[in-house]
Design a protein around this motif. Structure first.
Motif, PDB file in Angstrom:
ATOM      1  N   MET A 205       0.819  -1.220   0.000  1.00  0.00           N
ATOM      2  CA  MET A 205       0.000   0.000   0.000  1.00  0.00           C
ATOM      3  C   MET A 205       0.850   1.266   0.000  1.00  0.00           C
ATOM      4  O   MET A 205       0.379   2.322  -0.405  1.00  0.00           O
ATOM      5  CB  MET A 205      -0.926   0.027   1.216  1.00  0.00           C
ATOM      6  CG  MET A 205      -2.069  -0.925   1.145  1.00  0.00           C
ATOM      7  SD  MET A 205      -3.092  -0.732   2.607  1.00  0.00           S
ATOM      8  CE  MET A 205      -4.265  -2.039   2.371  1.00  0.00           C
ATOM      9  N   ILE A 206       2.071   1.145   0.456  1.00  0.00           N
ATOM     10  CA  ILE A 206       2.941   2.319   0.530  1.00  0.00           C
ATOM     11  C   ILE A 206       3.579   2.533  -0.831  1.00  0.00           C
ATOM     12  O   ILE A 206       4.254   1.673  -1.361  1.00  0.00           O
ATOM     13  CB  ILE A 206       4.038   2.118   1.599  1.00  0.00           C
ATOM     14  CG1 ILE A 206       3.408   1.969   2.966  1.00  0.00           C
ATOM     15  CG2 ILE A 206       5.004   3.295   1.591  1.00  0.00           C
ATOM     16  CD1 ILE A 206       4.403   1.660   4.057  1.00  0.00           C
ATOM     17  N   VAL A 207       3.325   3.697  -1.397  1.00  0.00           N
ATOM     18  CA  VAL A 207       3.911   4.049  -2.692  1.00  0.00           C
ATOM     19  C   VAL A 207       4.772   5.284  -2.457  1.00  0.00           C
ATOM     20  O   VAL A 207       4.286   6.295  -1.970  1.00  0.00           O
ATOM     21  CB  VAL A 207       2.812   4.364  -3.727  1.00  0.00           C
ATOM     22  CG1 VAL A 207       3.414   4.769  -5.047  1.00  0.00           C
ATOM     23  CG2 VAL A 207       1.891   3.174  -3.887  1.00  0.00           C
ATOM     24  N   PRO A 208       6.041   5.206  -2.791  1.00  0.00           N
ATOM     25  CA  PRO A 208       6.897   6.382  -2.611  1.00  0.00           C
ATOM     26  C   PRO A 208       6.388   7.568  -3.425  1.00  0.00           C
ATOM     27  O   PRO A 208       6.014   7.420  -4.582  1.00  0.00           O
ATOM     28  CB  PRO A 208       8.268   5.934  -3.110  1.00  0.00           C
ATOM     29  CG  PRO A 208       8.218   4.445  -3.141  1.00  0.00           C
ATOM     30  CD  PRO A 208       6.779   4.071  -3.308  1.00  0.00           C
ATOM     31  N   LEU A 209       6.366   8.745  -2.818  1.00  0.00           N
ATOM     32  CA  LEU A 209       5.867   9.932  -3.499  1.00  0.00           C
ATOM     33  C   LEU A 209       6.711  10.295  -4.711  1.00  0.00           C
ATOM     34  O   LEU A 209       6.186  10.783  -5.701  1.00  0.00           O
ATOM     35  CB  LEU A 209       5.837  11.118  -2.521  1.00  0.00           C
ATOM     36  CG  LEU A 209       4.782  11.040  -1.426  1.00  0.00           C
ATOM     37  CD1 LEU A 209       4.900  12.254  -0.514  1.00  0.00           C
ATOM     38  CD2 LEU A 209       3.394  10.966  -2.014  1.00  0.00           C
ATOM     39  N   ASP A 210       8.002  10.025  -4.656  1.00  0.00           N
ATOM     40  CA  ASP A 210       8.834  10.380  -5.793  1.00  0.00           C
ATOM     41  C   ASP A 210       8.475   9.580  -7.032  1.00  0.00           C
ATOM     42  O   ASP A 210       8.577  10.069  -8.155  1.00  0.00           O
ATOM     43  CB  ASP A 210      10.321  10.235  -5.473  1.00  0.00           C
ATOM     44  CG  ASP A 210      10.704   8.830  -5.027  1.00  0.00           C
ATOM     45  OD1 ASP A 210       9.812   8.072  -4.611  1.00  0.00           O
ATOM     46  OD2 ASP A 210      11.897   8.498  -5.108  1.00  0.00           O
TER      47      ASP A 210
ATOM     48  N   ILE B   1       5.400   8.619  -7.784  1.00  0.00           N
ATOM     49  CA  ILE B   1       4.169   9.244  -8.279  1.00  0.00           C
ATOM     50  C   ILE B   1       4.514  10.537  -9.010  1.00  0.00           C
ATOM     51  O   ILE B   1       3.990  10.811 -10.093  1.00  0.00           O
ATOM     52  CB  ILE B   1       3.189   9.514  -7.120  1.00  0.00           C
ATOM     53  CG1 ILE B   1       2.682   8.191  -6.545  1.00  0.00           C
ATOM     54  CG2 ILE B   1       2.023  10.379  -7.582  1.00  0.00           C
ATOM     55  CD1 ILE B   1       1.847   8.339  -5.303  1.00  0.00           C
ATOM     56  N   GLU B   2       5.417  11.341  -8.438  1.00  0.00           N
ATOM     57  CA  GLU B   2       5.818  12.583  -9.079  1.00  0.00           C
ATOM     58  C   GLU B   2       6.507  12.302 -10.413  1.00  0.00           C
ATOM     59  O   GLU B   2       6.295  13.025 -11.385  1.00  0.00           O
ATOM     60  CB  GLU B   2       6.739  13.376  -8.152  1.00  0.00           C
ATOM     61  CG  GLU B   2       6.024  13.910  -6.935  1.00  0.00           C
ATOM     62  CD  GLU B   2       6.973  14.491  -5.895  1.00  0.00           C
ATOM     63  OE1 GLU B   2       8.198  14.477  -6.124  1.00  0.00           O
ATOM     64  OE2 GLU B   2       6.476  14.942  -4.861  1.00  0.00           O
TER      65      GLU B   2
ATOM     66  N   GLU C 120       6.236  12.245 -16.414  1.00  0.00           N
ATOM     67  CA  GLU C 120       6.196  11.497 -17.666  1.00  0.00           C
ATOM     68  C   GLU C 120       4.899  11.762 -18.412  1.00  0.00           C
ATOM     69  O   GLU C 120       4.893  11.910 -19.638  1.00  0.00           O
ATOM     70  CB  GLU C 120       6.371  10.005 -17.395  1.00  0.00           C
ATOM     71  CG  GLU C 120       7.761   9.633 -16.930  1.00  0.00           C
ATOM     72  CD  GLU C 120       7.879   8.185 -16.474  1.00  0.00           C
ATOM     73  OE1 GLU C 120       6.859   7.475 -16.452  1.00  0.00           O
ATOM     74  OE2 GLU C 120       9.006   7.779 -16.143  1.00  0.00           O
ATOM     75  N   VAL C 121       3.789  11.850 -17.690  1.00  0.00           N
ATOM     76  CA  VAL C 121       2.498  12.137 -18.314  1.00  0.00           C
ATOM     77  C   VAL C 121       2.521  13.526 -18.938  1.00  0.00           C
ATOM     78  O   VAL C 121       2.048  13.724 -20.061  1.00  0.00           O
ATOM     79  CB  VAL C 121       1.353  12.019 -17.280  1.00  0.00           C
ATOM     80  CG1 VAL C 121       0.060  12.586 -17.819  1.00  0.00           C
ATOM     81  CG2 VAL C 121       1.161  10.563 -16.868  1.00  0.00           C
ATOM     82  N   LYS C 122       3.103  14.503 -18.225  1.00  0.00           N
ATOM     83  CA  LYS C 122       3.193  15.856 -18.773  1.00  0.00           C
ATOM     84  C   LYS C 122       4.020  15.872 -20.049  1.00  0.00           C
ATOM     85  O   LYS C 122       3.659  16.533 -21.021  1.00  0.00           O
ATOM     86  CB  LYS C 122       3.812  16.805 -17.744  1.00  0.00           C
ATOM     87  CG  LYS C 122       2.908  17.147 -16.599  1.00  0.00           C
ATOM     88  CD  LYS C 122       3.613  18.060 -15.606  1.00  0.00           C
ATOM     89  CE  LYS C 122       2.769  18.303 -14.378  1.00  0.00           C
ATOM     90  NZ  LYS C 122       3.482  19.129 -13.387  1.00  0.00           N
ATOM     91  N   VAL C 123       5.132  15.154 -20.055  1.00  0.00           N
ATOM     92  CA  VAL C 123       5.986  15.099 -21.250  1.00  0.00           C
ATOM     93  C   VAL C 123       5.226  14.475 -22.416  1.00  0.00           C
ATOM     94  O   VAL C 123       5.250  14.987 -23.536  1.00  0.00           O
ATOM     95  CB  VAL C 123       7.290  14.321 -20.952  1.00  0.00           C
ATOM     96  CG1 VAL C 123       8.041  14.019 -22.228  1.00  0.00           C
ATOM     97  CG2 VAL C 123       8.170  15.094 -19.983  1.00  0.00           C
ATOM     98  N   LEU C 124       4.533  13.366 -22.147  1.00  0.00           N
ATOM     99  CA  LEU C 124       3.776  12.698 -23.215  1.00  0.00           C
ATOM    100  C   LEU C 124       2.652  13.580 -23.742  1.00  0.00           C
ATOM    101  O   LEU C 124       2.392  13.606 -24.951  1.00  0.00           O
ATOM    102  CB  LEU C 124       3.229  11.363 -22.715  1.00  0.00           C
ATOM    103  CG  LEU C 124       4.276  10.281 -22.469  1.00  0.00           C
ATOM    104  CD1 LEU C 124       3.621   9.042 -21.850  1.00  0.00           C
ATOM    105  CD2 LEU C 124       4.988   9.913 -23.754  1.00  0.00           C
ATOM    106  N   LYS C 125       1.979  14.309 -22.862  1.00  0.00           N
ATOM    107  CA  LYS C 125       0.923  15.224 -23.310  1.00  0.00           C
ATOM    108  C   LYS C 125       1.507  16.327 -24.181  1.00  0.00           C
ATOM    109  O   LYS C 125       0.905  16.717 -25.180  1.00  0.00           O
ATOM    110  CB  LYS C 125       0.191  15.827 -22.112  1.00  0.00           C
ATOM    111  CG  LYS C 125      -0.786  14.880 -21.469  1.00  0.00           C
ATOM    112  CD  LYS C 125      -1.551  15.552 -20.347  1.00  0.00           C
ATOM    113  CE  LYS C 125      -2.552  14.599 -19.726  1.00  0.00           C
ATOM    114  NZ  LYS C 125      -3.322  15.241 -18.646  1.00  0.00           N
TER     115      LYS C 125
END
Length: 100
Positions: free
Chosen positions: A45-50, A52-53, A58-63
């Motif tokens: 359940m623990i996902v490192p914030l880095d 996610i960032e 990557e999503v911003k670059v692809l957009k």
């Protein structure tokens, strides 16, 4: 699965967010020390914030790439249309062939 494990798994999101009571936090921490199944669930359940960032970047670059490709496609269509109009005008004016 034990009833206690079910309760702990229900409380894990509250524990991770830091919004459970002190009594619940102590119960969860004690349980996680002795139960490998719940501990694995907790670790999953623990996902490192880095990470996610990084995914957001990557999503911003692809957009941005997608937007640029769309703009280039529109520019090419406009250029093709203008070129076709100029060619049609040249044929009509200088050669005397009517395209219609």
């Amino acid at each position: 699965m034990l009833v206690e494990c079910e309760v702990i798994r229900d409380l894990l999101p509250l524990y991770i967010d830091g919004v459970c009571s002190n009594k619940s936090r102590n119960l969860i921490e004690e349980h996680l020390q002795g139960c490998n199944c719940c501990k694995k669930d907790y670790e999953n359940m623990i996902v490192p914030l880095d990470s996610i960032e990084k995914e957001n970047e990557e999503v911003k670059v692809l957009k941005g790439i997608t937007r640029k490709l769309k703009q280039d496609r529109i520019k090419n269509v406009v250029k093709g249309f203008i070129l076709a109009m100029i060619l049609g005008l040249i044929i009509y004016c200088f050669i005397g062939i009517k395209p219609f």
